[in-house]
Write a protein that holds these residues in place. Structure first.
Motif, PDB file in Angstrom:
ATOM      1  N   SER A 204     -57.127 118.905  -0.645  1.00  0.00           N
ATOM      2  CA  SER A 204     -56.088 119.710  -0.002  1.00  0.00           C
ATOM      3  C   SER A 204     -55.506 120.726  -0.975  1.00  0.00           C
ATOM      4  O   SER A 204     -54.650 121.535  -0.604  1.00  0.00           O
ATOM      5  CB  SER A 204     -54.965 118.794   0.504  1.00  0.00           C
TER       6      SER A 204
ATOM      7  N   TYR B  95     -59.546 106.678  -8.314  1.00  0.00           N
ATOM      8  CA  TYR B  95     -59.889 107.474  -7.134  1.00  0.00           C
ATOM      9  C   TYR B  95     -60.742 108.688  -7.487  1.00  0.00           C
ATOM     10  O   TYR B  95     -60.785 109.130  -8.629  1.00  0.00           O
ATOM     11  CB  TYR B  95     -58.621 107.926  -6.406  1.00  0.00           C
TER      12      TYR B  95
ATOM     13  N   ILE C  15     -61.372 105.205   2.126  1.00  0.00           N
ATOM     14  CA  ILE C  15     -60.941 106.604   2.151  1.00  0.00           C
ATOM     15  C   ILE C  15     -59.466 106.625   2.533  1.00  0.00           C
ATOM     16  O   ILE C  15     -59.089 106.113   3.598  1.00  0.00           O
ATOM     17  CB  ILE C  15     -61.744 107.441   3.156  1.00  0.00           C
ATOM     18  N   VAL C  16     -58.637 107.202   1.676  1.00  0.00           N
ATOM     19  CA  VAL C  16     -57.201 107.253   1.954  1.00  0.00           C
ATOM     20  C   VAL C  16     -56.693 108.673   1.720  1.00  0.00           C
ATOM     21  O   VAL C  16     -57.321 109.466   1.011  1.00  0.00           O
ATOM     22  CB  VAL C  16     -56.417 106.259   1.074  1.00  0.00           C
ATOM     23  N   ASP C  17     -55.560 108.987   2.314  1.00  0.00           N
ATOM     24  CA  ASP C  17     -54.894 110.261   2.073  1.00  0.00           C
ATOM     25  C   ASP C  17     -54.001 110.121   0.853  1.00  0.00           C
ATOM     26  O   ASP C  17     -53.122 109.249   0.812  1.00  0.00           O
ATOM     27  CB  ASP C  17     -54.049 110.667   3.286  1.00  0.00           C
ATOM     28  N   LYS C  18     -54.230 110.971  -0.148  1.00  0.00           N
ATOM     29  CA  LYS C  18     -53.414 110.960  -1.362  1.00  0.00           C
ATOM     30  C   LYS C  18     -52.611 112.258  -1.408  1.00  0.00           C
ATOM     31  O   LYS C  18     -53.193 113.345  -1.530  1.00  0.00           O
ATOM     32  CB  LYS C  18     -54.295 110.828  -2.603  1.00  0.00           C
TER      33      LYS C  18
ATOM     34  N   GLU D 116     -62.238 115.213  -0.085  1.00  0.00           N
ATOM     35  CA  GLU D 116     -61.785 116.378   0.689  1.00  0.00           C
ATOM     36  C   GLU D 116     -60.485 116.851   0.059  1.00  0.00           C
ATOM     37  O   GLU D 116     -59.450 116.202   0.199  1.00  0.00           O
ATOM     38  CB  GLU D 116     -61.565 116.016   2.159  1.00  0.00           C
TER      39      GLU D 116
ATOM     40  N   LYS E  68     -58.120 113.762   0.811  1.00  0.00           N
ATOM     41  CA  LYS E  68     -58.778 112.482   1.070  1.00  0.00           C
ATOM     42  C   LYS E  68     -59.535 112.053  -0.185  1.00  0.00           C
ATOM     43  O   LYS E  68     -60.302 112.829  -0.758  1.00  0.00           O
ATOM     44  CB  LYS E  68     -59.738 112.598   2.257  1.00  0.00           C
TER      45      LYS E  68
END
Length: 507
Positions: A482, A476, A136-139, A480, A144
């Protein structure tokens, strides 16, 4: 699976025939109290849903490498049982096994789901994180995301559909439709044995009860949250053209020193010569003898839909998403969309001959391979197209160039007035999602097995959410979001919930 979505930018875009068919709305289809309870269950089950997708990504079934095919089927069976399917069975084929399952809740209508459990190959060195770790990474701009092979093609969207069934059960509610699940493990090599699964008597009998078939997708546009409802998809043939000294009777049978080129023929150059006959000099128009004989021109309705799409889809956004600065011949935008829907193609996926590692290695290769895909439009067929390719090569003296077909299937078409298509449109509309009705997906999936005899059902893609990078590094799937215009995993889950209610209710 290679799919291209055509998002729109300004909202609902439907011609008169389709616009009159979007009722009933979601308030009529799904009781508000039930939806609220199911959504709460989906939110409460979010962590488990994420772990389910991550665990699935950790087991890569790769048909091209014959890797974990039986394990992939067993894992798919376990996921189906866990989601509530009462009958789950493995279906053997001449290749990798498939999975067939049913969930009968006593509803009046049935809906079929197509799942694939295989994924494309990957090179870990090209990834920002291990492709099986499902990190899980922030893109930026997205939120997420799960990064991993199969994240969007197709385990993330399929996981969202499974999450919907878990949410129904956790909320103490029954799905409004009965479900038939048909799965395969060879989609990424052209589904060579999928028809064997679907035509098994028990599978065919179950499918015959259904309103239609969907493959879960997550194609919302980041710019406006829009989606496309596609009325078909191109067919595809995947194959290799092989030139070798052994078959040719000229050139070396194995790699030899390149100094010998002064007196020895080259299978690699032979393959290049064969390839140049398949397309126009610019590579943009197939030149296989008779290739266009069965190509059906766009209908007036299809041209109308494309013209509407051209007015409402931003060309600059499309180019940015593809990483290109020009389209073929710098054509006007609408013409590019027409080509996307109407033109068959001959594409080189890869060229392999001799040494391909670091530095040079002075060899004259004894064998050269071109990996080819051909995209087909109505009324072309896989078998006819392959036969034309073989005849074309033979006529030009390339009888020694082998044509090794690994898989493929015919194009698909679905009536825009079918309940399946109307339910999709109504669901998107009810959830405030901009929707474009588009004639044909430029990518391919084995929907022809469903739309053609003996099944003869409407078939297409459905889903909310977003992901990208199918077949590429750093694939990906957003869990979550944004971006307020794009759904995360819970929103994608609820999209399937709402869609099932629409299938049950639409007239």
């Amino acid at each position: 699976m290679s799919d291209i979505t055509i998002p729109n930018r300004r909202g609902l875009m439907l011609g008169g025939a389709a616009a009159a068919l979007v009722a009933p709305n979601l308030a009529q289809a799904a009781p508000a109290s039930d939806v609220a309870a199911i959504r709460k269950a989906a939110e409460d089950g979010y962590a488990a849903s994420v772990k389910r997708i991550q665990g699935w990504i950790a087991l890569p079934s790769i048909a091209a490498e014959n890797r974990d095919m039986d394990k992939g089927a067993e894992y798919m069976m376990a996921l189906a049982r866990d989601a509530g399917f009462q009958h789950v069975e493995k279906v053997p084929t001449d290749g990798a096994p498939g999975v067939f399952a049913t969930l009968d809740v006593g509803a009046k209508r049935w809906l079929a789901l197509y799942f694939m459990y295989d994924v494309k190959q990957y090179d870990p060195a090209e990834w920002s994180s291990p492709p099986l770790e499902a990190r899980i990474v922030d893109k930026p701009g997205f939120g997420k995301v799960i990064v991993g092979r199969g994240a969007v093609n197709q385990k993330g969207p399929e996981g969202a559909m499974l999450a919907a069934l878990h949410a129904f059960r956790a909320a103490g509610k029954k799905p409004p439709v009965n479900l038939v699940l048909v799965c395969e493990g060879e989609e990424e090599i052209g589904s060579p044995h999928f028809r064997q699964i679907v035509t098994q008597p028990q599978v065919l009998a179950a499918l015959k009860k259904c309103e239609g078939v969907i493959i879960p997708s997550s194609w919302q546009s980041p710019s406006n949250g829009g989606v496309s409802v596609n009325l078909g998809a191109k067919g595809v043939v995947e194959l290799e053209l092989v030139a070798s000294g052994a078959k040719w009777g000229r050139g070396p049978k194995t790699d030899i020193h390149s100094s010998e080129k002064a007196r020895v023929d080259s299978p690699a150059w032979r393959l290049v010569q064969a390839l140049t006959t398949l397309v126009s000099p610019d590579g943009n128009t197939p030149a296989i003898d008779g290739y266009f004989e069965k190509v059906r021109p766009l209908t007036p309705r299809e041209k109308e839909l494309i013209a509407l799409a051209a007015q409402n889809i931003n060309e600059a956004d499309a180019k940015k998403a593809l990483g290109v600065e020009h389209f073929i011949d710098d054509l006007p935008w609408e013409q590019t969309l027409q080509r996307l829907a109407s033109q068959p193609t001959v594409n080189i996926e890869g060229l392999v001959a001799g040494y391909t590692g670091p530095g040079g290695k002075t060899v004259l290769p004894g064998r050269a391979v071109a990996k080819i895909d051909m995209r087909l439009v109505p009324d072309m067929t896989k078998d006819d197209s392959v036969a034309k390719l073989r005849a074309h090569l033979d006529k030009r003296g390339f009888q020694d160039v082998e044509v090794k077909v690994s898989g493929g299937y015919d194009p698909t078409e679905t009536d825009e007035n079918s309940r399946l298509i109307r339910a999709q449109i109504a669901t998107y509309k009810g959830m405030g999602v901009p929707v474009t009705l588009y004639p044909r997906l430029a990518g391919s999936w084995p929907g022809t097995v469903f739309t053609s005899a003996p099944v003869s059902l409407p078939a297409g893609q459905f889903g909310l959410g977003h992901g990208s990078g199918a077949h590429a590094p750093n694939e990906y799937f957003v869990v979550e979001s944004s971006n307020p215009k794009v759904q995360g995993l819970v929103g994608a889950t609820m999209g399937f919930v709402e869609f099932m209610y629409q299938v049950a209710a639409i007239k």
